[in-house]
Write a protein that holds these residues in place. Structure first.
Motif, PDB file in Angstrom:
ATOM      1  N   UNK A 487       0.928  -1.312   0.035  1.00 42.14           N
ATOM      2  CA  UNK A 487      -0.117  -0.350   0.456  1.00 42.14           C
ATOM      3  C   UNK A 487       0.640   1.454   0.680  1.00 42.14           C
ATOM      4  N   UNK A 611      -0.696  -7.283   2.361  1.00 49.78           N
ATOM      5  CA  UNK A 611      -1.141  -7.224   1.630  1.00 49.78           C
ATOM      6  C   UNK A 611       0.116  -7.715   0.103  1.00 49.78           C
ATOM      7  N   UNK A 614      -0.181 -10.770  -0.658  1.00 48.18           N
ATOM      8  CA  UNK A 614      -1.971 -11.656  -0.781  1.00 48.18           C
ATOM      9  C   UNK A 614      -2.974 -11.145  -2.136  1.00 48.18           C
ATOM     10  N   UNK A 615      -2.694 -10.162  -2.128  1.00 48.69           N
ATOM     11  CA  UNK A 615      -3.346  -9.304  -3.712  1.00 48.69           C
ATOM     12  C   UNK A 615      -2.428  -9.661  -4.512  1.00 48.69           C
ATOM     13  N   UNK A 618      -4.051 -13.409  -5.179  1.00 51.43           N
ATOM     14  CA  UNK A 618      -5.271 -13.320  -5.432  1.00 51.43           C
ATOM     15  C   UNK A 618      -6.094 -12.847  -6.762  1.00 51.43           C
ATOM     16  N   UNK A 729     -14.076  -9.832  -4.836  1.00 52.24           N
ATOM     17  CA  UNK A 729     -13.047  -8.685  -5.265  1.00 52.24           C
ATOM     18  C   UNK A 729     -12.641  -8.626  -6.645  1.00 52.24           C
ATOM     19  N   UNK A 732      -8.927  -4.414  -9.967  1.00 52.29           N
ATOM     20  CA  UNK A 732      -8.856  -3.376  -9.485  1.00 52.29           C
ATOM     21  C   UNK A 732      -8.535  -3.455  -7.907  1.00 52.29           C
ATOM     22  N   UNK A 733      -9.472  -4.171  -7.158  1.00 55.38           N
ATOM     23  CA  UNK A 733      -9.938  -3.874  -5.999  1.00 55.38           C
ATOM     24  C   UNK A 733      -8.034  -4.106  -5.132  1.00 55.38           C
ATOM     25  N   UNK A 734      -7.233  -5.584  -5.702  1.00 65.56           N
ATOM     26  CA  UNK A 734      -6.843  -6.024  -5.671  1.00 65.56           C
ATOM     27  C   UNK A 734      -4.922  -5.306  -5.953  1.00 65.56           C
ATOM     28  N   UNK A 736      -5.196  -2.236  -7.453  1.00 67.49           N
ATOM     29  CA  UNK A 736      -5.092  -0.540  -7.430  1.00 67.49           C
ATOM     30  C   UNK A 736      -5.463  -0.014  -8.659  1.00 67.49           C
TER      31      UNK A 736
END
Lengths: 737, 239
Positions: A487, A611, A614-615, A618, A729, A732-734, A736
């Motif tokens: 992030x 994150x 994970x992102x 996912x 999800x 783009x949630x993952x 950005x």
């Protein structure tokens, strides 16, 4: 006959002579007569101590019905048997009979050298006969056969002598086929069942008789006489069979003659079931079952009693004595044995020593779980566990439970703790958000048994939610490489995923490939048996309990070592609850191709790296045909020919598949698979549509992708139940914007 | 020799606190510099922090010495550019100390050390090395009133976005920082904060904004309106 009164010193004397010891168990398909066989053996050949005999209990003890309750709960019963004038102690280790207890069966098999395989003559070899026999052979447990319920052939099927004989031949052939299929080559021929040799008995456990073929000849009992006994209304004729051929004589003679003594057995079993180095003092002592060697004890059953934990198990080497300091291998700690007891019949009696090869119990080590290995503390450096027990079943059904009376909560928590100690296949988790207690087992019945035990044994009545099927998430194809940004944008990970192949999943499931292995050995196995690239296999960072692998495929990334654990933390978050429906991920290979990691530790903490990792995982999963896997149950149904079509109809209606239909005499044997999700009322439906004439067994078969047609609905349903947004999800949630 | 300082001000809690400390030490504020990086990730400007620093300097009566600089934001170039701009300002209005609000980032400290050396000035970093948990409470005790304008970490719930941070919220943030492993004072870039009132402010700042989810673990305020007011306040509008 009946129970014999012995003093402890007599039993201790026999136990110290290893040639006069046998360790056996009874294994069978459900309802084929395992419990009746065990109970009648105990009734006839039980030993009780003077202490118990002196009590008023003696009368009760001789009452078979009381004993029945006893054996159901006893982990072991030591029987006394004389053969050719010589005394023997035969340890009869309880193997749980219900299909839902497969995991515990494996555990008890480890302490047995021989198994009496009980087969219902009317039903023949069934699913679980095959399952348990296969498990037994894997553990190098030598089988003998008892063909039970011969009365059914006569009373229900009206067989004549010729037909009875044919049925026996058929069952023996089936069993031998299984031995052919599943035994290792060196045992395949040696362990075959041969009626002429006398390693198969037939009879009726309910009526307490059994005969081997040589016995029948010697005693002059013919099939016709048996038919007459059951055809007449004179019960005395059946009693006469028992008097001439009591079940314990035939079965325990078989045990003495055909099951090797513990020393003989350990010579070929230890290399298979123990993980350690055979050239160490410890290894050598175990190969010899040396009572003077270092102590090695394997606990196969744990009971939680008022005074503490009682661990029943087998002494593989050395001598179990109070006061000994032991090392508990899998939990890497030590403890001191306070009390040691031997079994007389189903009762435990304190003793001062139990030599190698025998089964006994110890107290004094708290927190011990079944399946643990204990080693004499001074031999800690040579210690190794008995192979990681691998189960054929996995927990697939979950219920949320709460005490019926709120004030029972502490009691329920305590009882659950004890239950999971005794049965590690039962998993209890607390849902941290809702505070609910979630109990998971291998089938609906397994959970029902657990609830029953909570009520009957611990006096806690619980309210349970309807059982929920547990799913897994996986992918069907290889993904592209995705960039996961932390992030704060200071760390980047380049990750792709792909499904593990079936061979790899199988190797991990069986424990042949695991986290603790030497990376080179592991890579060789994966290359030779699962088609892996050796170099890639060497870069495995971790293998998790749901069969997911993380591979470091990077080269020369700075600071990677420093954040390895954090990256793996992100991996675990990603696979603990997957992107589709927050169900555990299974069978995923995750590859880290490259990474940029900030030089300053404060900018690369878990809050950033979790994150990012994970992102990326996912996102990769969501683009590689993600799906839910559902547990599939195998069904083995036997039903009269006339009812075949309604049975087939039920299976089809429940999204099931008929795998095979075989005609056996007048009945058909249907082998089928259905999703566990559809199985909750199958008992009623099968009974209802066959006038109660179908009987069947179920067991966990495998995980399979749910059909695409129901995937979306199912995801939505699970997400709703968990209070998640209705849709998984988006990319783009993952990743950005 | 009395110290004449130039204070770096991002608008967040750390730089505002450092500026206050400098004043408390009796230093003379001869310049305030806010840096506006030109970055590709445009969402950074949902909440235009740097622009809003002018409200803060206005409130402190320091608007005249406030410089807003546009820098490229590229890793190595950035320090070079800042050096150039600061030496230009220094010629107009001399200072001998640079005030920074860093707490734990060795990376940033090293860069500022190099910068200060090149400019032949001192660094004043009053919070450096402080215990981050205690520091969060110290901010409240010092009457620094701030809101979180952007969350960029695993572990801080979106509920805390845009509300004035009080003791209870700090209790929770510290709890979460232990559980999820982020820096309790957000030094790893876990969140951005904006100060809406502080002891040197003559007026408070009123903020009106929406909440926006950028992606999982990334949330930002979307600014609607900001102005000086008597009672500092942050209002979340319904989108």
């Amino acid at each position: 006959m009946g129970a014999r009164v012995k003093v402890i010193s007599e039993i201790e004397k026999i136990m110290s002579n290893i040639e006069q010891v046998r360790n056996i168990g009874v294994i069978a398909h459900v309802d084929h007569g395992k419990t009746t066989t065990s109970d009648t053996l105990l009734a006839g050949a039980g030993i009780i101590s003077e202490r118990v005999a002196g009590d008023a209990l003696l009368l009760d003890y001789l009452n078979v019905e009381k004993e029945r309750e006893m054996t159901v709960k006893a982990a072991n019963a030591s029987l006394y048997h004389e053969f050719n004038g010589k005394p023997y102690v035969i340890n009869l280790i309880d193997t749980p009979g219900h299909v839902d207890f497969t995991g515990m069966v494996t555990r008890s098999l480890r302490v047995l050298d021989g198994g009496i395989v009980v087969v219902d003559s009317a039903e023949g070899v069934m699913t679980q006969t095959e399952t348990v026999l296969r498990q037994a052979l894997e553990e190098r447990v030598k089988p003998v056969l008892y063909i039970n319920k011969v009365d059914r052939l006569i009373k229900e099927l009206k067989f004549g002598p010729q037909q009875i004989q044919e049925r026996f031949v058929e069952i023996i052939k089936d069993v031998n086929n299984l031995i052919d299929m599943y035994a290792e080559p060196e045992f395949r021929n040696k362990w075959k069942i041969n009626p002429a040799e006398g390693n198969v008995a037939f009879g009726s456990a309910k009526d307490k008789w059994a005969l081997t073929v040589p016995d029948a000849a010697k005693k002059g009992i013919t099939f016709q006489q048996i038919i007459d006994a059951y055809s007449s209304n004179n019960k005395d004729k059946v009693v006469e069979l028992f008097k001439k051929a009591p079940i314990w004589d035939a079965l325990l003679n078989m045990a003495v003659k055909f099951i090797p003594n513990p020393r003989e057995a350990q010579k070929y079993r230890i290399p298979k079931i123990w993980k350690g180095n055979l050239d160490t003092d410890l290894g050598k002592a175990m190969m010899e079952a040396d009572p003077n060697g270092p102590l090695v004890f394997y606990a196969n059953a744990i009971k939680v009693e008022k005074a503490g934990i009682v661990a029943t198990g087998r002494v593989f080497s050395g001598t179990l004595e109070p006061g000994k300091e032991v090392y508990i291998v899998s939990s890497d700690r030590s403890g001191r044995i306070l009390q040691v007891s031997l079994y007389m019949g189903p009762f435990r009696e304190l003793t001062n020593k139990i030599p190698a090869g025998n089964v006994g119990a110890l107290m004094g080590i708290e927190g011990l779980k079944s399946g643990e290995t204990l080693v004499e503390l001074s031999y800690k450096s040579q210690a190794a566990p008995f192979e990681q027990l691998h189960y054929i079943s996995e927990p697939v059904v979950t219920s949320a439970i709460e005490p019926a009376k709120l004030q029972d909560l502490p009691k329920m928590i305590d009882a659950l703790k004890k239950l999971t100690l005794e049965d590690p296949n039962l998993v209890v988790k607390i849902n941290e958000e809702t505070g609910e207690y979630l109990i998971s087992g291998m089938g609906q019945l397994h959970l029902e048994i657990a609830m029953w035990m909570l009520k009957e044994l611990y006096g806690v009545e619980v309210k349970a939610s309807p059982p929920i099927v547990v799913y897994r998430e996986s992918v069907k194809q290889k993904s592209e490489t995705f960039e996961g940004k932390s992030p704060n944008k200071h760390n980047r990970f380049y990750i792709s995923v792909e499904p593990l192949n079936e061979e790899t999943i199988e190797l991990i499931h069986k424990g042949l490939v695991n986290e603790d292995q030497d990376p080179k050995d592991r890579a060789k196995i994966l290359r030779d048996k699962a088609g892996w690239d050796y170099d890639e296999a060497r870069k495995i960072w971790t293998i998790d309990e749901n069969i997911n692998i993380f591979i470091d495929a990077t080269s020369g990334v700075q600071y990677l070592k420093e954040v390895k654990d954090t990256i793996l933390g992100g991996f675990r978050i990603a696979v603990k609850e997957g992107p589709l429906a927050a169900e555990p991920v299974r069978g995923l290979k995750v590859l880290l191709h490259d990474a940029e990691i900030h030089e300053d530790p404060v900018h690369r903490g878990p809050g950033q790296i979790y994150p990012a990792v994970r992102n990326a995982i996912w996102a990769a999963m969501l683009t590689s045909k993600p799906t839910l896997l559902e547990p599939i149950q195998k069904l083995d149904i036997k039903v009269p020919m006339d009812y075949l079509s309604p049975v087939t109809a039920i299976i089809t209606k429940k999204r099931g598949k008929v795998l095979d239909v075989k005609q056996v005499g007048m009945q058909v044997s249907v082998s089928a698979e259905i999703p566990v999700a559809e199985s909750f009322d199958i008992s009623q439906e099968l009974r209802g549509s066959t006038a109660g004439k179908a009987f069947w067994g179920t067991e966990f078969s495998r995980w399979a992708p749910v059909p695409d047609s129901i995937l979306e609905d199912l995801i939505k349903k699970i997400r709703d139940r968990k209070g998640l947004p209705p849709k998984p999800p988006k990319l783009e949630d993952l990743l950005g914007p | 020799m009395s110290k004449k300082v130039c204070s770096l001000l991002s608008g967040g809690k750390d730089s505002t606190y450092a500026l206050h400390k400098a004043v408390e030490f009796g230093y003379e504020i001869s310049c305030i510099v806010s840096i506006k990086p030109i970055r590709k990730d445009s969402y950074m400007f949902h909440f235009p922090m740097v622009e809003l620093t002018s409200l803060q300097t206005e409130s402190m009566g320091l608007r005249k010495v406030h410089h807003i600089l546009s820098l490229s934001g590229e890793k190595e170039k950035e320090v070079e550019e800042l050096y150039y701009e600061l030496s230009r300002i220094k010629k107009e209005n001399d200072f001998n100390t640079l005030v920074i609000g860093g707490i734990a980032s060795q990376y940033q400290l090293n860069r500022f050390k190099i910068l200060a050396e090149k400019l032949s000035i001192d660094l004043f970093d009053p919070q450096w090395g402080t215990n981050p948990e205690k520091y969060m409470y110290d901010l409240l005790d010092y009457n620094i009133h701030f809101i979180i304008t952007q969350i960029t970490t695993y572990g801080i719930p979106i509920e805390y976005l845009g509300i004035e941070i009080n003791k209870e919220i700090i209790d929770r943030i510290i709890e979460f920082s232990k559980k999820y492993g982020f820096h309790a004072a957000f030094e790893g870039g876990e969140a951005e904060t904006f100060v809406i009132n502080a002891p040197l402010f003559r007026k408070g700042i009123c903020i009106e904004s929406y909440k926006k989810k950028i992606s999982d673990f990334e949330y930002s305020l979307l600014l609607k309106n900001a102005y000086l007011c008597d009672n500092a306040k942050s209002t979340i509008l319904n989108s």
